[in-house]
Write an enzyme that holds these catalytic residues in place. Structure first.
Site, PDB file in Angstrom:
ATOM      1  N   LYS A  38       4.344  -4.686  65.977  1.00 40.86           N
ATOM      2  CA  LYS A  38       2.661  -5.390  65.409  1.00 40.86           C
ATOM      3  C   LYS A  38       1.628  -4.503  64.833  1.00 40.86           C
ATOM      4  O   LYS A  38       1.480  -4.464  64.187  1.00 40.86           O
ATOM      5  CB  LYS A  38       3.114  -5.585  66.336  1.00 40.86           C
ATOM      6  N   ARG A  40      -2.356 -13.176  74.231  1.00 39.46           N
ATOM      7  CA  ARG A  40      -0.638 -13.447  74.528  1.00 39.46           C
ATOM      8  C   ARG A  40      -0.647 -14.155  75.723  1.00 39.46           C
ATOM      9  O   ARG A  40       0.332 -14.287  76.350  1.00 39.46           O
ATOM     10  CB  ARG A  40      -0.963 -12.211  75.030  1.00 39.46           C
ATOM     11  N   ARG A  54      10.186   5.001  71.658  1.00 38.57           N
ATOM     12  CA  ARG A  54       8.665   5.759  71.443  1.00 38.57           C
ATOM     13  C   ARG A  54       8.168   7.062  71.653  1.00 38.57           C
ATOM     14  O   ARG A  54       7.590   7.154  72.969  1.00 38.57           O
ATOM     15  CB  ARG A  54       8.158   4.367  71.282  1.00 38.57           C
ATOM     16  N   ARG A  69       3.580   6.791  76.340  1.00 39.63           N
ATOM     17  CA  ARG A  69       2.967   5.946  76.931  1.00 39.63           C
ATOM     18  C   ARG A  69       3.281   5.653  78.030  1.00 39.63           C
ATOM     19  O   ARG A  69       4.172   5.843  78.389  1.00 39.63           O
ATOM     20  CB  ARG A  69       3.038   4.517  75.610  1.00 39.63           C
ATOM     21  N   ARG A 122       7.186  -5.863  81.028  1.00 41.78           N
ATOM     22  CA  ARG A 122       6.523  -6.755  79.038  1.00 41.78           C
ATOM     23  C   ARG A 122       7.170  -7.219  78.719  1.00 41.78           C
ATOM     24  O   ARG A 122       6.796  -8.349  78.442  1.00 41.78           O
ATOM     25  CB  ARG A 122       6.052  -5.187  78.617  1.00 41.78           C
TER      26      ARG A 122
HETATM   27  P1  ADP Z   1       3.384  -3.674  73.748  1.00 43.62           P
HETATM   28  O1  ADP Z   1       2.793  -5.142  72.566  1.00 43.62           O
HETATM   29  O2  ADP Z   1       3.376  -2.835  73.368  1.00 43.62           O
HETATM   30  O3  ADP Z   1       2.829  -4.347  75.506  1.00 43.62           O
HETATM   31  P2  ADP Z   1       0.313  -3.459  73.829  1.00 43.62           P
HETATM   32  O4  ADP Z   1      -0.436  -2.009  73.246  1.00 43.62           O
HETATM   33  O5  ADP Z   1      -0.207  -4.177  73.032  1.00 43.62           O
HETATM   34  O6  ADP Z   1       1.727  -3.249  73.843  1.00 43.62           O
HETATM   35  O7  ADP Z   1      -0.297  -3.653  75.530  1.00 43.62           O
HETATM   36  C1  ADP Z   1      -0.692  -2.935  75.789  1.00 43.62           C
HETATM   37  C2  ADP Z   1      -0.808  -3.697  77.294  1.00 43.62           C
HETATM   38  O8  ADP Z   1      -2.079  -3.883  77.433  1.00 43.62           O
HETATM   39  C3  ADP Z   1      -0.268  -4.865  78.128  1.00 43.62           C
HETATM   40  O9  ADP Z   1       1.024  -4.209  78.787  1.00 43.62           O
HETATM   41  C4  ADP Z   1      -1.084  -4.994  78.737  1.00 43.62           C
HETATM   42  O10 ADP Z   1      -1.333  -4.783  80.659  1.00 43.62           O
HETATM   43  C5  ADP Z   1      -2.701  -5.305  77.942  1.00 43.62           C
HETATM   44  N1  ADP Z   1      -2.881  -5.944  77.374  1.00 43.62           N
HETATM   45  C6  ADP Z   1      -2.457  -5.612  76.238  1.00 43.62           C
HETATM   46  N2  ADP Z   1      -3.038  -7.060  75.153  1.00 43.62           N
HETATM   47  C7  ADP Z   1      -3.558  -7.726  76.210  1.00 43.62           C
HETATM   48  C8  ADP Z   1      -3.828  -9.414  75.955  1.00 43.62           C
HETATM   49  N3  ADP Z   1      -3.725  -9.867  75.203  1.00 43.62           N
HETATM   50  N4  ADP Z   1      -4.058  -9.853  77.689  1.00 43.62           N
HETATM   51  C9  ADP Z   1      -3.867  -9.133  78.222  1.00 43.62           C
HETATM   52  N5  ADP Z   1      -3.240  -7.986  78.541  1.00 43.62           N
HETATM   53  C10 ADP Z   1      -3.263  -6.904  78.075  1.00 43.62           C
END
Ligand code: ADP
Length: 345
Positions: free
Chosen positions: A14, A89, A128, A160, A171
């Protein structure tokens, strides 16, 4: 103007695709993950609350994330659209987003789902590496051996904290439980477009672009005309109606259609028109076969003889297939019609 949500599991690409759309269309990527990481890096109160939750692979509370998104979408550069990455999400966030977008008069154009197999996700995430300066994403599997610096600015790459196997597993299961239901949610709203997320980066980008630019076709505009024989059959009636709705809901739903649209229409005309054309194509005109060649094939197929030669030509093949399906349905129809049909035979 491009107002889209990118949906997909962690590691589906994404972020990468959002960055590409951003630089090509000048519409900002709004990543909830980046906003949260930024808050953590700045050590704000909100960042402190979010950090431990993020490190455990859980979702940060809806209130916190929604606050960040609201503030971000209120900035000037988002006035002409946005690419939401990682938000919403869960269903609650989707509903909150809907209310927010109504409030600011910016309804969604589409939701693009990046479809990637689980094993690929694992490999991408565990390998990654990211450049802290420019954000470019690398993978240890494709980096030259021993190289751990950015090819653009020479900065040392980092991993990360939530990209370790245990947290990745968490996740992915959070995605399955909480985010996946959004696929059906947006599908019902007629906004979902599925894009195959594996393959060359360029290829995936082409598909994304085609899907993002496709114009949806409202169900009311998709005309499906059935032949007189199939009109009598109740089961085929149901099928046709569903087909039309599905087409209008997902103009670029299949990898093929998005790809084709991207190539043929150079991105701009795209799959929406194609879906409309397809809808019409299902009509009488084609079934009857406009050209002599088509009707010949149709007749042959109606007799159950689908010529192999003709199946090499796409238009003829479609007509032949349709006629062959008709033949296949005959016994069932005959049974329904009872003695009358049997007498005819
Ligand atoms: P990925 O999609 O690879 O898990 P992101 O960078 O989108 O990575 O998100 C990293 C972390 O940030 C998630 O595991 C969560 O803890 C938090 N996070 C991101 N977006 C949201 C969201 N919309 N609602 C709740 N937590 C979020």
């Amino acid at each position: 103007m491009m107002r889209i949500v990118l949906l997909g599991a962690p590691g589906s690409g994404k972020g990468t695709q959002a960055q590409r759309l951003q630089s090509k269309y000048g519409v900002p990527q709004v990543s909830s993950g980046d906003l949260l990481r930024d808050a953590v890096a700045r050590g704000t109160e909100l960042g402190k609350q979010a950090k431990s939750v993020m490190d455990a692979g859980q979702l940060v509370s809806d209130d916190i994330v929604l606050g960040l998104i609201r503030e971000r979408l209120g900035r000037e550069d988002a006035a002409n659209g946005f690419i939401l990455d990682g938000f919403p999400r869960n269903i609650e966030q989707a509903n909150a987003l809907n209310a927010l977008l109504e409030e600011i008069g910016q309804p969604l154009d589409a939701v693009l789902l990046l479809d990637v197999r689980n094993e690929t996700l694992m490999q991408r995430l565990a390998g990654r590496r990211i450049c802290p300066q420019c954000g470019t994403v690398y993978n240890v599997h494709t980096l030259p051996e021993g190289v751990n610096t950015c090819s653009k600015d020479g900065a040392e790459l980092y991993q990360r904290p939530d990209d370790n196997e245990e947290v990745i597993g968490k996740r992915l299961s959070v995605y399955d439980e909480q985010t996946k239901p959004l696929i059906e949610h947006y599908s019902k709203l007629g906004l979902l477009r599925k894009v195959a997320g594996e393959g060359e980066l360029e290829e995936v980008s082409e598909r994304m672009e085609a899907a993002a630019l496709a114009k949806p076709v409202p169900a009311s505009k998709v005309k499906v005309t059935r032949s007189s024989a199939s009109r009598k059959a109740p089961s085929s009636k149901k099928k046709s109606a569903g087909g039309a709705a599905a087409k209008s809901a997902k103009p670029a739903a299949k990898q093929g259609s998005a790809k084709q649209a991207g190539k043929k229409a150079a991105g701009k005309k795209a799959a929406g028109k194609k879906a409309a054309a397809k809808g019409k194509a299902a009509g009488k005109r084609k079934a009857a076969g406009k050209s002599a060649a088509k009707s010949k094939v149709a007749k042959k197929a109606a007799r159950g003889k689908v010529a192999k030669k003709s199946s090499k030509r796409p238009a003829a093949r479609r007509v032949a297939k349709k006629a062959a399906r008709k033949v296949a349905r005959r016994p069932a129809k005959a049974a329904r019609r009872g003695g009358k049909a049997r007498a005819k035979k």
